[in-house]
Design a protein around this motif. Structure first.
Motif, PDB file in Angstrom:
ATOM      1  N   ASP A  92      12.381 -23.105  21.496  1.00  0.00           N
ATOM      2  CA  ASP A  92      11.161 -22.474  20.978  1.00  0.00           C
ATOM      3  C   ASP A  92      10.042 -22.519  22.008  1.00  0.00           C
ATOM      4  O   ASP A  92       9.276 -21.561  22.145  1.00  0.00           O
ATOM      5  CB  ASP A  92      10.710 -23.166  19.686  1.00  0.00           C
ATOM      6  N   THR A  93       9.922 -23.623  22.740  1.00  0.00           N
ATOM      7  CA  THR A  93       8.910 -23.734  23.788  1.00  0.00           C
ATOM      8  C   THR A  93       9.135 -22.675  24.859  1.00  0.00           C
ATOM      9  O   THR A  93       8.193 -22.021  25.307  1.00  0.00           O
ATOM     10  CB  THR A  93       8.938 -25.148  24.416  1.00  0.00           C
ATOM     11  N   ALA A  94      10.391 -22.488  25.255  1.00  0.00           N
ATOM     12  CA  ALA A  94      10.709 -21.460  26.255  1.00  0.00           C
ATOM     13  C   ALA A  94      10.390 -20.070  25.708  1.00  0.00           C
ATOM     14  O   ALA A  94       9.849 -19.215  26.427  1.00  0.00           O
ATOM     15  CB  ALA A  94      12.180 -21.553  26.658  1.00  0.00           C
ATOM     16  N   ASP A  95      10.710 -19.830  24.427  1.00  0.00           N
ATOM     17  CA  ASP A  95      10.408 -18.531  23.814  1.00  0.00           C
ATOM     18  C   ASP A  95       8.901 -18.288  23.761  1.00  0.00           C
ATOM     19  O   ASP A  95       8.424 -17.172  24.017  1.00  0.00           O
ATOM     20  CB  ASP A  95      10.985 -18.451  22.400  1.00  0.00           C
ATOM     21  N   ILE A  96       8.143 -19.324  23.430  1.00  0.00           N
ATOM     22  CA  ILE A  96       6.679 -19.193  23.357  1.00  0.00           C
ATOM     23  C   ILE A  96       6.113 -18.844  24.733  1.00  0.00           C
ATOM     24  O   ILE A  96       5.269 -17.963  24.864  1.00  0.00           O
ATOM     25  CB  ILE A  96       6.048 -20.489  22.805  1.00  0.00           C
ATOM     26  N   ASP A  97       6.593 -19.522  25.763  1.00  0.00           N
ATOM     27  CA  ASP A  97       6.143 -19.232  27.127  1.00  0.00           C
ATOM     28  C   ASP A  97       6.498 -17.801  27.519  1.00  0.00           C
ATOM     29  O   ASP A  97       5.689 -17.081  28.106  1.00  0.00           O
ATOM     30  CB  ASP A  97       6.759 -20.214  28.127  1.00  0.00           C
ATOM     31  N   PHE A  98       7.730 -17.381  27.195  1.00  0.00           N
ATOM     32  CA  PHE A  98       8.168 -16.022  27.504  1.00  0.00           C
ATOM     33  C   PHE A  98       7.285 -14.994  26.799  1.00  0.00           C
ATOM     34  O   PHE A  98       6.828 -14.024  27.403  1.00  0.00           O
ATOM     35  CB  PHE A  98       9.633 -15.821  27.087  1.00  0.00           C
ATOM     36  N   LEU A  99       7.026 -15.224  25.505  1.00  0.00           N
ATOM     37  CA  LEU A  99       6.220 -14.277  24.727  1.00  0.00           C
ATOM     38  C   LEU A  99       4.776 -14.234  25.219  1.00  0.00           C
ATOM     39  O   LEU A  99       4.167 -13.160  25.277  1.00  0.00           O
ATOM     40  CB  LEU A  99       6.279 -14.631  23.242  1.00  0.00           C
ATOM     41  N   ALA A 100       4.219 -15.381  25.589  1.00  0.00           N
ATOM     42  CA  ALA A 100       2.849 -15.405  26.117  1.00  0.00           C
ATOM     43  C   ALA A 100       2.776 -14.593  27.400  1.00  0.00           C
ATOM     44  O   ALA A 100       1.818 -13.827  27.605  1.00  0.00           O
ATOM     45  CB  ALA A 100       2.405 -16.841  26.373  1.00  0.00           C
ATOM     46  N   ASN A 101       3.776 -14.746  28.261  1.00  0.00           N
ATOM     47  CA  ASN A 101       3.828 -13.974  29.500  1.00  0.00           C
ATOM     48  C   ASN A 101       3.995 -12.489  29.202  1.00  0.00           C
ATOM     49  O   ASN A 101       3.367 -11.637  29.834  1.00  0.00           O
ATOM     50  CB  ASN A 101       4.974 -14.490  30.383  1.00  0.00           C
ATOM     51  N   LYS A 102       4.825 -12.164  28.219  1.00  0.00           N
ATOM     52  CA  LYS A 102       5.058 -10.763  27.847  1.00  0.00           C
ATOM     53  C   LYS A 102       3.777 -10.143  27.286  1.00  0.00           C
ATOM     54  O   LYS A 102       3.458  -8.995  27.604  1.00  0.00           O
ATOM     55  CB  LYS A 102       6.193 -10.698  26.808  1.00  0.00           C
ATOM     56  N   ILE A 103       3.051 -10.900  26.484  1.00  0.00           N
ATOM     57  CA  ILE A 103       1.776 -10.405  25.937  1.00  0.00           C
ATOM     58  C   ILE A 103       0.816 -10.094  27.073  1.00  0.00           C
ATOM     59  O   ILE A 103       0.132  -9.061  27.072  1.00  0.00           O
ATOM     60  CB  ILE A 103       1.167 -11.426  24.952  1.00  0.00           C
ATOM     61  N   LYS A 104       0.763 -10.990  28.060  1.00  0.00           N
ATOM     62  CA  LYS A 104      -0.114 -10.774  29.216  1.00  0.00           C
ATOM     63  C   LYS A 104       0.280  -9.494  29.953  1.00  0.00           C
ATOM     64  O   LYS A 104      -0.569  -8.673  30.310  1.00  0.00           O
ATOM     65  CB  LYS A 104      -0.043 -11.984  30.150  1.00  0.00           C
ATOM     66  N   GLN A 105       1.590  -9.312  30.172  1.00  0.00           N
ATOM     67  CA  GLN A 105       2.067  -8.118  30.866  1.00  0.00           C
ATOM     68  C   GLN A 105       1.749  -6.857  30.066  1.00  0.00           C
ATOM     69  O   GLN A 105       1.285  -5.855  30.630  1.00  0.00           O
ATOM     70  CB  GLN A 105       3.590  -8.189  31.085  1.00  0.00           C
ATOM     71  N   LEU A 106       1.988  -6.898  28.756  1.00  0.00           N
ATOM     72  CA  LEU A 106       1.724  -5.724  27.916  1.00  0.00           C
ATOM     73  C   LEU A 106       0.231  -5.406  27.856  1.00  0.00           C
ATOM     74  O   LEU A 106      -0.157  -4.237  27.846  1.00  0.00           O
ATOM     75  CB  LEU A 106       2.288  -5.941  26.510  1.00  0.00           C
TER      76      LEU A 106
END
Length: 159
Positions: A49-63
């Motif tokens: 879940d921590t890895a998913d949260i980091d991935f999603l935060a990065n994806k939000i930044k990119q989007l």
């Protein structure tokens, strides 16, 4: 068996006097292995879940960056299209799919140098915020504060 049930079973078995030493050790080891395996699985889920949260935060930044780029591109293209139509002296242009009509909207207010603006255009806003450090220190010292309380904040470190 749930983790809390395993903990209770370990406590009950450890307190019994009617079990021989080897059976007690074997039973406790078995329960502890079950508990440890379940906790290991939980740690794995938390890590995922921590890895998913980091991935999603990065994806939000990119989007968000992509959205900003698209908005800027849209504004630039609209400005360019309006300039071309205005330059041609056309009030309305019919294309195969669209009707293009340049229009004047309310003018934009652009502030080029805020420091040069007269005081009459400045608005003072009062912001009230809570001094959480002082609040914490007062409550930690035993003072009761209406509308606030301290609560435990325990977490397990996974390494």
């Amino acid at each position: 068996m749930k983790l809390f049930e395993i903990n209770e079973a370990i406590k009950k078995i450890a307190d019994r006097d009617d079990i021989d030493q080897q059976t007690l050790i074997d039973t406790l080891d078995s329960l502890k292995l079950t508990r440890d395996a379940k906790l290991d699985g939980l740690a794995g889920l938390i890590e995922r879940d921590t890895a998913d949260i980091d991935f999603l935060a990065n994806k939000i930044k990119q989007l968000t960056e992509q959205k900003k780029q698209r908005q800027n591109q849209k504004e630039n293209l609209l400005r360019y299209m309006t300039e071309v139509i205005d330059n041609a002296g056309i009030k309305e242009l019919h294309t195969e799919h669209y009707i293009l009509k340049p229009r004047s909207f309310r003018q934009k207010t652009v502030i080029s140098d805020e420091s040069k603006l007269p005081e009459v255009y400045r608005v003072k806003k009062e912001v009230v915020s809570i001094d959480k450090q002082k609040l914490y220190n007062d409550m930690k010292d035993g003072n009761e504060v209406p509308g606030a309380h301290l609560e435990p904040n325990r977490k397990t470190i996974i390494s």
